[in-house]
Design a protein around this motif. Sequence first.
Motif, PDB file in Angstrom:
ATOM      1  N   LEU A   3       0.828  -1.213   0.000  1.00  0.00           N
ATOM      2  CA  LEU A   3       0.000   0.000   0.000  1.00  0.00           C
ATOM      3  C   LEU A   3       0.863   1.265   0.000  1.00  0.00           C
ATOM      4  N   ILE A   4       2.021   1.192   0.659  1.00  0.00           N
ATOM      5  CA  ILE A   4       2.967   2.325   0.595  1.00  0.00           C
ATOM      6  C   ILE A   4       3.460   2.497  -0.834  1.00  0.00           C
ATOM      7  N   GLY A   5       3.734   1.361  -1.488  1.00  0.00           N
ATOM      8  CA  GLY A   5       4.129   1.389  -2.893  1.00  0.00           C
ATOM      9  C   GLY A   5       5.588   1.717  -3.119  1.00  0.00           C
ATOM     10  N   ILE A   6       5.893   2.097  -4.338  1.00  0.00           N
ATOM     11  CA  ILE A   6       7.273   2.417  -4.742  1.00  0.00           C
ATOM     12  C   ILE A   6       7.511   3.914  -4.570  1.00  0.00           C
ATOM     13  N   THR A   7       8.589   4.233  -3.891  1.00  0.00           N
ATOM     14  CA  THR A   7       8.952   5.623  -3.670  1.00  0.00           C
ATOM     15  C   THR A   7      10.187   5.964  -4.497  1.00  0.00           C
ATOM     16  N   ARG A   8      10.129   7.050  -5.249  1.00  0.00           N
ATOM     17  CA  ARG A   8      11.248   7.487  -6.080  1.00  0.00           C
ATOM     18  C   ARG A   8      11.821   8.789  -5.545  1.00  0.00           C
ATOM     19  N   PHE A   9      13.145   8.857  -5.523  1.00  0.00           N
ATOM     20  CA  PHE A   9      13.826  10.095  -5.158  1.00  0.00           C
ATOM     21  C   PHE A   9      14.790  10.450  -6.283  1.00  0.00           C
ATOM     22  N   THR A  10      14.611  11.606  -6.863  1.00  0.00           N
ATOM     23  CA  THR A  10      15.536  12.084  -7.887  1.00  0.00           C
ATOM     24  C   THR A  10      16.591  12.939  -7.202  1.00  0.00           C
ATOM     25  N   THR A  11      17.826  12.474  -7.238  1.00  0.00           N
ATOM     26  CA  THR A  11      18.929  13.157  -6.576  1.00  0.00           C
ATOM     27  C   THR A  11      19.947  13.620  -7.609  1.00  0.00           C
ATOM     28  N   GLY A  12      21.004  14.243  -7.128  1.00  0.00           N
ATOM     29  CA  GLY A  12      22.050  14.714  -8.025  1.00  0.00           C
ATOM     30  C   GLY A  12      22.817  13.592  -8.689  1.00  0.00           C
ATOM     31  N   ILE A  13      22.730  12.381  -8.141  1.00  0.00           N
ATOM     32  CA  ILE A  13      23.465  11.250  -8.714  1.00  0.00           C
ATOM     33  C   ILE A  13      22.549  10.288  -9.458  1.00  0.00           C
TER      34      ILE A  13
END
Length: 436
Positions: free
Chosen positions: A24-34
């Motif tokens: 239910l939380i699902g997939i979390t994406r973080f766009t970072t400098g790398i």
Amino acid sequence: MDKKALLNWKVHALAIVLSVIAELIGITRFTTGIGVILFLPLLYAFIMALAFNENVVPSVGKHLGQHSSHIASQWVLIGIMPFIAKFGVGIGPNIDKIIAAGPALLLQEIGNVATALFALPVAVLLFKMGREAIGATHSIAREPNIALVADKYGLKSAEGVGVMGVYVMGTLFGTIYFSIMAGLFASWDLFDYRALAMACGVGSGSMMGACSAALGEVLPQFKEDIAAFAASSNLLTYATGLFVSVFVALPFTEALYKLLKSFSKGKGEEHSELAQLTAQNGADYTEEKEVSLSITETALALILSSFVGLIVNWVNTPANDILTALPGMAIFWGCSLIGLVIYKFVKIGVPAVAWISTVAIIISLPQFPFSAQVAEYTAKVGFLPLLTPVLAYAGLAISKMEIKLFKAAGFKIALVALLAFTGTYVGSVIIAQVML
């Protein structure tokens, strides 16, 4: 622990609840400098499960009953079987592409020598490790590598301490780390998706699954191909990985260790810090043995594991309710059972998961009479929903020995392990990229 203990309803109910919450939380994406960093549901399931582990939080874990960590440990092995079958049925429809990439698939295994190149200099020159660095950095330290070190040096040796240290770190963090690392690499757009997928085949079903699932999320247009290449590579690793360790990786690590040690002014081999810490903390490699199950009992256990997978799959994809996904899961159950029967009676040293994968490949080949139906039914069951419960059980399964060794080794062995995992993946990606 007796067989009845494996049916501890509290353990299974908790695994289902935690897996459902994670989905239910699902997939979390973080766009970072790398690049892009992905957190998959399996990460949340594992972390939440740790809070209920009897060896991590005794005051909470005791409510699950005796032997809960040992029970969960055995269900990790059972739960991974349908997952391996799911990957196997993805190979057949893509067999032409896999054959075309054959040389890259076969030779990328040699890239594993980068494991030592990445990790050994840090272990010897920075952390002043002794010969345990050889055990820790010659591979990602899964079961065949432990068997090799145990046979050559003994698990109580310095090399044995090293290989067990990385094994523990792989159990704790390996699956999660491979999912994050693969997603990051895919976001750079530097490598062929096939090379990235092949490098996921490191000889661990859960690590391979997490790695390829992360790639599939970043590169959704190649999702099915990624699963097929990763599964094929993993199957080849079962067949060739130990030989590469024996004839290439371990001798190379020994030679590099001697070279690095000649530049190191640290402690002597017999009195390295990791070995002393491990001895002081009483790390013991004798764990309670698994309960031996007959084929019939394993078949029944697989039904329970499949039911858990069906529930989590429904939460992940509401359109695929339990009845809709049941035929596909039944196919995975059948592949698992046939693979186990072959493993029981064909004693040639091939692991059960390799037989399961082989059976799944055969029934998915275009030449197989019902391959179209196999593809239709199994498509109703996702990759990640099968893996999330496995990680929930894995969080509950962390043992006293693993906790002791983690406390004894601290951040040093953890960093060496992560460097070893990185080296394995990077080396394999580069070799595969060059060969494609």
